[in-house]
Design an enzyme around this catalytic site. Sequence first.
Site, PDB file in Angstrom:
ATOM      1  N   GLY A 240       0.811  -1.202   0.000  1.00  0.00           N
ATOM      2  CA  GLY A 240       0.000   0.000   0.000  1.00  0.00           C
ATOM      3  C   GLY A 240       0.841   1.246   0.000  1.00  0.00           C
ATOM      4  O   GLY A 240       2.059   1.177   0.179  1.00  0.00           O
ATOM      5  N   PRO A 242       2.595   4.813   1.146  1.00  0.00           N
ATOM      6  CA  PRO A 242       3.249   5.152   2.412  1.00  0.00           C
ATOM      7  C   PRO A 242       2.265   5.794   3.388  1.00  0.00           C
ATOM      8  O   PRO A 242       1.397   6.553   2.976  1.00  0.00           O
ATOM      9  CB  PRO A 242       4.316   6.180   2.006  1.00  0.00           C
ATOM     10  CG  PRO A 242       4.475   6.041   0.546  1.00  0.00           C
ATOM     11  CD  PRO A 242       3.200   5.513   0.007  1.00  0.00           C
ATOM     12  N   THR A 244      -0.100   4.424   5.244  1.00  0.00           N
ATOM     13  CA  THR A 244      -1.442   3.877   5.400  1.00  0.00           C
ATOM     14  C   THR A 244      -1.545   2.926   6.585  1.00  0.00           C
ATOM     15  O   THR A 244      -2.623   2.424   6.875  1.00  0.00           O
ATOM     16  CB  THR A 244      -1.879   3.115   4.135  1.00  0.00           C
ATOM     17  OG1 THR A 244      -0.802   2.287   3.711  1.00  0.00           O
ATOM     18  CG2 THR A 244      -2.236   4.067   3.025  1.00  0.00           C
ATOM     19  N   GLY A 245      -0.427   2.672   7.249  1.00  0.00           N
ATOM     20  CA  GLY A 245      -0.494   1.865   8.463  1.00  0.00           C
ATOM     21  C   GLY A 245      -0.017   0.440   8.298  1.00  0.00           C
ATOM     22  O   GLY A 245      -0.448  -0.440   9.036  1.00  0.00           O
ATOM     23  N   LYS A 246       0.891   0.192   7.372  1.00  0.00           N
ATOM     24  CA  LYS A 246       1.386  -1.172   7.171  1.00  0.00           C
ATOM     25  C   LYS A 246       2.222  -1.619   8.362  1.00  0.00           C
ATOM     26  O   LYS A 246       2.022  -2.712   8.906  1.00  0.00           O
ATOM     27  CB  LYS A 246       2.226  -1.246   5.883  1.00  0.00           C
ATOM     28  CG  LYS A 246       1.447  -0.891   4.642  1.00  0.00           C
ATOM     29  CD  LYS A 246       2.265  -1.016   3.387  1.00  0.00           C
ATOM     30  CE  LYS A 246       3.381   0.005   3.321  1.00  0.00           C
ATOM     31  NZ  LYS A 246       2.883   1.382   3.227  1.00  0.00           N
ATOM     32  N   THR A 247       3.155  -0.774   8.760  1.00  0.00           N
ATOM     33  CA  THR A 247       3.986  -1.108   9.911  1.00  0.00           C
ATOM     34  C   THR A 247       3.116  -1.274  11.154  1.00  0.00           C
ATOM     35  O   THR A 247       3.306  -2.203  11.944  1.00  0.00           O
ATOM     36  CB  THR A 247       5.028   0.006  10.122  1.00  0.00           C
ATOM     37  OG1 THR A 247       5.690   0.251   8.890  1.00  0.00           O
ATOM     38  CG2 THR A 247       6.039  -0.385  11.154  1.00  0.00           C
ATOM     39  N   GLU A 462      -8.003  33.508  -7.509  1.00  0.00           N
ATOM     40  CA  GLU A 462      -8.693  32.532  -6.656  1.00  0.00           C
ATOM     41  C   GLU A 462     -10.198  32.612  -6.845  1.00  0.00           C
ATOM     42  O   GLU A 462     -10.876  31.572  -6.928  1.00  0.00           O
ATOM     43  CB  GLU A 462      -8.327  32.754  -5.183  1.00  0.00           C
ATOM     44  CG  GLU A 462      -6.862  32.501  -4.832  1.00  0.00           C
ATOM     45  CD  GLU A 462      -6.377  31.126  -5.269  1.00  0.00           C
ATOM     46  OE1 GLU A 462      -7.207  30.202  -5.380  1.00  0.00           O
ATOM     47  OE2 GLU A 462      -5.167  30.974  -5.523  1.00  0.00           O
ATOM     48  N   HIS A 465     -11.273  30.678  -9.793  1.00  0.00           N
ATOM     49  CA  HIS A 465     -11.489  29.250  -9.520  1.00  0.00           C
ATOM     50  C   HIS A 465     -12.859  29.041  -8.890  1.00  0.00           C
ATOM     51  O   HIS A 465     -13.641  28.190  -9.316  1.00  0.00           O
ATOM     52  CB  HIS A 465     -10.457  28.744  -8.514  1.00  0.00           C
ATOM     53  CG  HIS A 465      -9.073  28.565  -9.067  1.00  0.00           C
ATOM     54  ND1 HIS A 465      -8.805  27.869 -10.202  1.00  0.00           N
ATOM     55  CD2 HIS A 465      -7.863  28.980  -8.593  1.00  0.00           C
ATOM     56  CE1 HIS A 465      -7.493  27.866 -10.425  1.00  0.00           C
ATOM     57  NE2 HIS A 465      -6.900  28.547  -9.458  1.00  0.00           N
TER      58      HIS A 465
HETATM   59  P1  ADP Z   1       3.387   2.706   6.621  1.00  0.00           P
HETATM   60  O1  ADP Z   1       4.208   1.665   7.268  1.00  0.00           O
HETATM   61  O2  ADP Z   1       2.241   2.161   5.838  1.00  0.00           O
HETATM   62  O3  ADP Z   1       4.171   3.679   5.805  1.00  0.00           O
HETATM   63  P2  ADP Z   1       2.885   3.412   9.321  1.00  0.00           P
HETATM   64  O4  ADP Z   1       2.285   2.153   9.793  1.00  0.00           O
HETATM   65  O5  ADP Z   1       4.301   3.637   9.683  1.00  0.00           O
HETATM   66  O6  ADP Z   1       2.702   3.580   7.759  1.00  0.00           O
HETATM   67  O7  ADP Z   1       1.980   4.603   9.843  1.00  0.00           O
HETATM   68  C1  ADP Z   1       2.530   5.767  10.378  1.00  0.00           C
HETATM   69  C2  ADP Z   1       1.627   6.329  11.469  1.00  0.00           C
HETATM   70  O8  ADP Z   1       0.394   6.772  10.923  1.00  0.00           O
HETATM   71  C3  ADP Z   1       1.255   5.293  12.477  1.00  0.00           C
HETATM   72  O9  ADP Z   1       2.178   5.257  13.513  1.00  0.00           O
HETATM   73  C4  ADP Z   1      -0.098   5.775  12.981  1.00  0.00           C
HETATM   74  O10 ADP Z   1       0.068   6.742  14.001  1.00  0.00           O
HETATM   75  C5  ADP Z   1      -0.679   6.468  11.792  1.00  0.00           C
HETATM   76  N1  ADP Z   1      -1.580   5.580  11.064  1.00  0.00           N
HETATM   77  C6  ADP Z   1      -1.426   5.138   9.802  1.00  0.00           C
HETATM   78  N2  ADP Z   1      -2.447   4.367   9.426  1.00  0.00           N
HETATM   79  C7  ADP Z   1      -3.288   4.305  10.471  1.00  0.00           C
HETATM   80  C8  ADP Z   1      -4.528   3.644  10.688  1.00  0.00           C
HETATM   81  N3  ADP Z   1      -5.107   2.904   9.743  1.00  0.00           N
HETATM   82  N4  ADP Z   1      -5.114   3.795  11.896  1.00  0.00           N
HETATM   83  C9  ADP Z   1      -4.542   4.546  12.846  1.00  0.00           C
HETATM   84  N5  ADP Z   1      -3.370   5.180  12.704  1.00  0.00           N
HETATM   85  C10 ADP Z   1      -2.739   5.085  11.528  1.00  0.00           C
HETATM   86 ZN    ZN Z   2      -4.873  28.705  -9.109  1.00  0.00          ZN
HETATM   87 MG    MG Z   3       6.255   1.559   7.281  1.00  0.00          MG
END
Ligand code: ADP
Ligand code: ZN
Ligand code: MG
Length: 651
Positions: A240, A242, A244-247, A462, A465
């Site tokens: 996914g 960057p 989005t919460g993969k880690t 502006e 727009h």
């Molecule tokens: P990725 O690994 O996808 O780049 P991370 O997992 O490192 O993203 O997310 C970074 C931070 O963003 C997390 O520590 C959290 O605080 C917040 N975050 C991202 N996605 C979510 C989610 N689905 N729900 C809650 N917090 C989120």
């Molecule tokens: Zn403009």
């Molecule tokens: Mg990550």
Amino acid sequence: MDNNNNRGGGRPPAPPARNPLIAFLVVSLGITILLNLLISALTNPKKEEISYTQFMAMLENDELSQVEIADGQISMTKKSSSAAKPSSTSAPQAGVNMFDFAEKQTKDRTIYYTGYIDDPELLPKLREHGVEFTRPVPYKMNPILEFLLTWILPVLIMVGLLWLLTRSMTKRMGGSGGMMGFGKSNAKVYVQTKTGVTFADVAGQEEAKESLDEIVDFLHHPKKYTDIGAKQPKGALLVGPPGTGKTLLAKAVAGEANVPFFSISGSEFVEMFVGMGASRVRDLFKQASEKAPCIIFIDEIDAIGKSRDNQFSTNDEREQTLNQLLSEMDGFDSTKAVVILAATNRPEVLDKALLRPGRFDRRIIVEKPDLKGREDILKVHAKNVKMSGDVDLHEIALATSGAVGADLANMINEAALRAVRMGRMQVIQGDLMEAVEVVIAGKEKKDRILSEKEKRIVAFHEVGHALAAALQKNTQPVQKITIVPRTKGSLGYTMQMPEEEHYLMSKDEIVAEITVLVAGRAAEELIFDTQTTGASNDIERATQMARNMISMYGMSDEFGMTALESIESRYLDGRSVANCSEETKTRLDNAVMKLISGCFDKAKTLLTENENRLRKISEFLIEKETITGDEFMNIFREDEETQDADKNTDE
Ligand code: ADP
Ligand code: ZN
Ligand code: MG
């Protein structure tokens, strides 16, 4: 962390990698010196320096048997006192004499030496006393042999020593270290027994959570699965954009299953020394299998998992690491309840071997959150922040289409910071709205003062727009117009907000949006008869939309539903690559230009017909600097009546 270093029985833990090296060198040096001394003591006779005068005296006293005259040095041996003139012809006789002879030899073996003095009387004197004298022929070595001995041999010896050393070190490290065991001592593998994150902390990723639930269950009750003969997937790949919460999800799996969490980032594998990455992979899996059930998480796996058939850049280290990873995954006992998770935002570059069944065969898509997802994420992060009663997170979620979890978390924090700055005890809706703008457009830049003329141009731009949006169907309502410069470079902007999230865009909507984008420039031309650089971002976005419309969405009469371009890395910047001939590309360019100039004409017509409104609203904006969507609509409607009235009277 270092729980693995204590393998060699009673050996003290963590032997620093360099100490054995130094010890080894010192010992070998010492042995060499000792050996040299011993050999020279055994083979070389005793030597003693005397003065030239002493030498002369010995000669005069007939004490010398042999004299050797070399460059700069004269050395001599004394006659033995008992034997008569020894000569080369006098062979040892027999029995006792033999012994005797040997004894005398040792007695006489002291060699005396003195410096050479250019003495013309020396030779005559030697002859006179019947001393045997020689001058050694200077020894000439074969040049090739000499070169070999002095240059090649020492190098060979050094290499041999190092090789031996490395081998012994590797053995000592239990076979896990590479060169001198560096790979071992630096390994950043770590166990985090409690991640403290659960699925409740991850919002808006219901599908991903569902897929991961099974893994959690497997870690809880591996027996349930093995009893029936089911093999749990070894690995799952989180894919996914960057942020989005993969880690976060990977940690949550460990938290839910309550198992240790081993994590390492792909970039950490790629280091200077060849072989290190591979040895880290080995270490990682070794440690993990000791701690099973557990989770191994490899973040940013594309750093090592890049496809190997890329001919332009070869990276042996990366390939080795990848191969090691592949073989570790295969060699893993699938009943062991070790689950390998990996995350990437570039799945298309991954090596196919990584994705085949038995490896990362599960792909879990972690998409950008939708409206409800964004609201849920905001709620999760708002829990830790004091919010006033007026806060409407739904509205914030509406305003943040396209934002990912990391952005939203950041917005909540920015809002809290702003509340503190303002001396409030709670976060109010205004803080949140401002935070949205800070994250999207940057901070307000109050110290940048625009000249009166520039300010007027920005305002008309502006409002151009905003009017184009309000005058067309299929557009999003205007939420706010401002001419306060922002740190990310904009001098002003118009914020539109959808009334509801939608996932499809019709052709009419895209055309309307392009028209809104080019209307800024149209207003500049209409009112000031000028063109400014302020429109550059509008132009870029308009062009991109028009291009996508024709090349990817099949929304043109000329090309129909032909895909002329495709997206390369859809989870990152979404750059597109052309897959059509040069000639078609030229036609595509022309079609894009035609579409945009059509939109521009439309915008200009709209604004010309509504010049009154444009001037009125712009003057109001110049005075206020920021106006809300409601204020805008009030003037807009007010004028509507007069315009309609005008029209009525015209007819
Ligand atoms: P990725 O690994 O996808 O780049 P991370 O997992 O490192 O993203 O997310 C970074 C931070 O963003 C997390 O520590 C959290 O605080 C917040 N975050 C991202 N996605 C979510 C989610 N689905 N729900 C809650 N917090 C989120
Ligand atoms: Zn403009
Ligand atoms: Mg990550």
